[in-house]
Design a protein around this motif. Structure first.
Motif, PDB file in Angstrom:
ATOM      1  N   GLY A 104       1.422  -1.521  -0.046  1.00 55.61           N
ATOM      2  CA  GLY A 104       0.240   0.397  -0.168  1.00 55.61           C
ATOM      3  C   GLY A 104       0.848   1.354   0.003  1.00 55.61           C
ATOM      4  N   GLU A 105      -0.032   2.329   0.374  1.00 53.08           N
ATOM      5  CA  GLU A 105       1.002   3.458   0.358  1.00 53.08           C
ATOM      6  C   GLU A 105       1.492   4.119   1.596  1.00 53.08           C
ATOM      7  OE1 GLU A 105      -1.877   6.559  -1.121  1.00 53.08           O
ATOM      8  OE2 GLU A 105      -1.024   5.568  -3.184  1.00 53.08           O
ATOM      9  N   LEU A 106       2.186   4.766   2.100  1.00 56.23           N
ATOM     10  CA  LEU A 106       3.484   5.394   2.983  1.00 56.23           C
ATOM     11  C   LEU A 106       2.140   5.588   4.465  1.00 56.23           C
ATOM     12  CD1 LEU A 106       6.073   5.063   4.570  1.00 56.23           C
ATOM     13  CD2 LEU A 106       6.101   8.234   3.756  1.00 56.23           C
ATOM     14  N   GLU A 107       1.062   6.379   3.988  1.00 55.07           N
ATOM     15  CA  GLU A 107       0.717   6.624   5.127  1.00 55.07           C
ATOM     16  C   GLU A 107       0.043   5.184   5.968  1.00 55.07           C
ATOM     17  OE1 GLU A 107      -3.122  10.147   6.107  1.00 55.07           O
ATOM     18  OE2 GLU A 107      -2.097  10.216   3.979  1.00 55.07           O
ATOM     19  N   ASP A 108      -1.093   4.858   5.119  1.00 59.73           N
ATOM     20  CA  ASP A 108      -1.799   3.574   5.020  1.00 59.73           C
ATOM     21  C   ASP A 108      -0.621   2.569   6.285  1.00 59.73           C
ATOM     22  OD1 ASP A 108      -4.149   4.353   4.063  1.00 59.73           O
ATOM     23  OD2 ASP A 108      -3.575   3.235   2.648  1.00 59.73           O
ATOM     24  N   ILE A 109       0.269   2.414   5.802  1.00 60.55           N
ATOM     25  CA  ILE A 109       1.676   1.586   6.280  1.00 60.55           C
ATOM     26  C   ILE A 109       1.768   2.553   7.504  1.00 60.55           C
ATOM     27  CG2 ILE A 109       3.867   0.811   6.214  1.00 60.55           C
ATOM     28  CD1 ILE A 109       3.409   0.118   2.990  1.00 60.55           C
ATOM     29  N   ALA A 110       1.733   3.425   7.402  1.00 59.32           N
ATOM     30  CA  ALA A 110       2.708   4.255   8.526  1.00 59.32           C
ATOM     31  C   ALA A 110       1.567   4.315  10.038  1.00 59.32           C
ATOM     32  CB  ALA A 110       2.961   5.251   8.733  1.00 59.32           C
ATOM     33  N   THR A 111       0.616   4.372   9.587  1.00 60.30           N
ATOM     34  CA  THR A 111      -0.951   4.171  10.750  1.00 60.30           C
ATOM     35  C   THR A 111      -0.785   2.523  11.555  1.00 60.30           C
ATOM     36  OG1 THR A 111      -1.867   6.121   9.596  1.00 60.30           O
ATOM     37  CG2 THR A 111      -3.003   4.498  10.423  1.00 60.30           C
TER      38      THR A 111
END
Length: 142
Positions: A104-111
């Motif tokens: 997925g995208e960085l923001e989703d992985i970070a969350t």
């Protein structure tokens, strides 16, 4: 400078103090400031933004702490579109390991990683992130 009070187990305080002494820090506050900067900057890597990413997240927790396993299951379902694969294994006599493969995208992985780190009673959370398009470049090199 603002003074902040932090609660942590005595064993962690001892490790923190030993780390500060071994690495030449002036004290635990300096170590905590540096660790905080590092943690807050972890997912601010501009080269990862707006790219499809693959991540591997490894979580270790005590076997008897059933609420951690329940939380992992809940997160797996909550982030079903992000979790490409999930593996659970027993490690040693009293520990479990939960491994997540994410796409997925960085923001989703970070969350997702943040929510796992915030789960009480996890012993260790480790992860790695790689852009999916770099995998294609690795194939081309072979």
């Amino acid at each position: 400078m603002t003074v902040v009070s932090v609660s942590m187990p005595e064993a962690l305080v001892e490790r923190l103090d030993a780390f500060a002494e071994e690495h030449g820090y002036t004290g635990r506050s300096e170590v905590l400031r540096e660790a905080s900067r590092s943690l807050l900057g972890e997912f601010e890597d501009k080269r990862l933004e707006d790219r499809e990413l693959m991540a591997v997240v490894t979580v270790v927790f005590e076997y008897e702490t059933t609420n951690v396993e329940e939380r992992m299951m809940k997160l797996r379902h909550e982030y079903e579109s992000l979790v490409a694969s999930n593996f659970h294994s027993h490690v040693g006599e009293h520990r479990c390991m939960e491994l997540f493969v994410l796409e997925g995208e960085l923001e989703d992985i970070a969350t997702f990683v943040g929510k796992i780190r915030a789960t009480k009673d996890t012993l260790s959370v480790d992860y790695s992130v790689m852009p999916v398009d770099e995998l294609a470049a690795l194939d081309a090199e072979q």
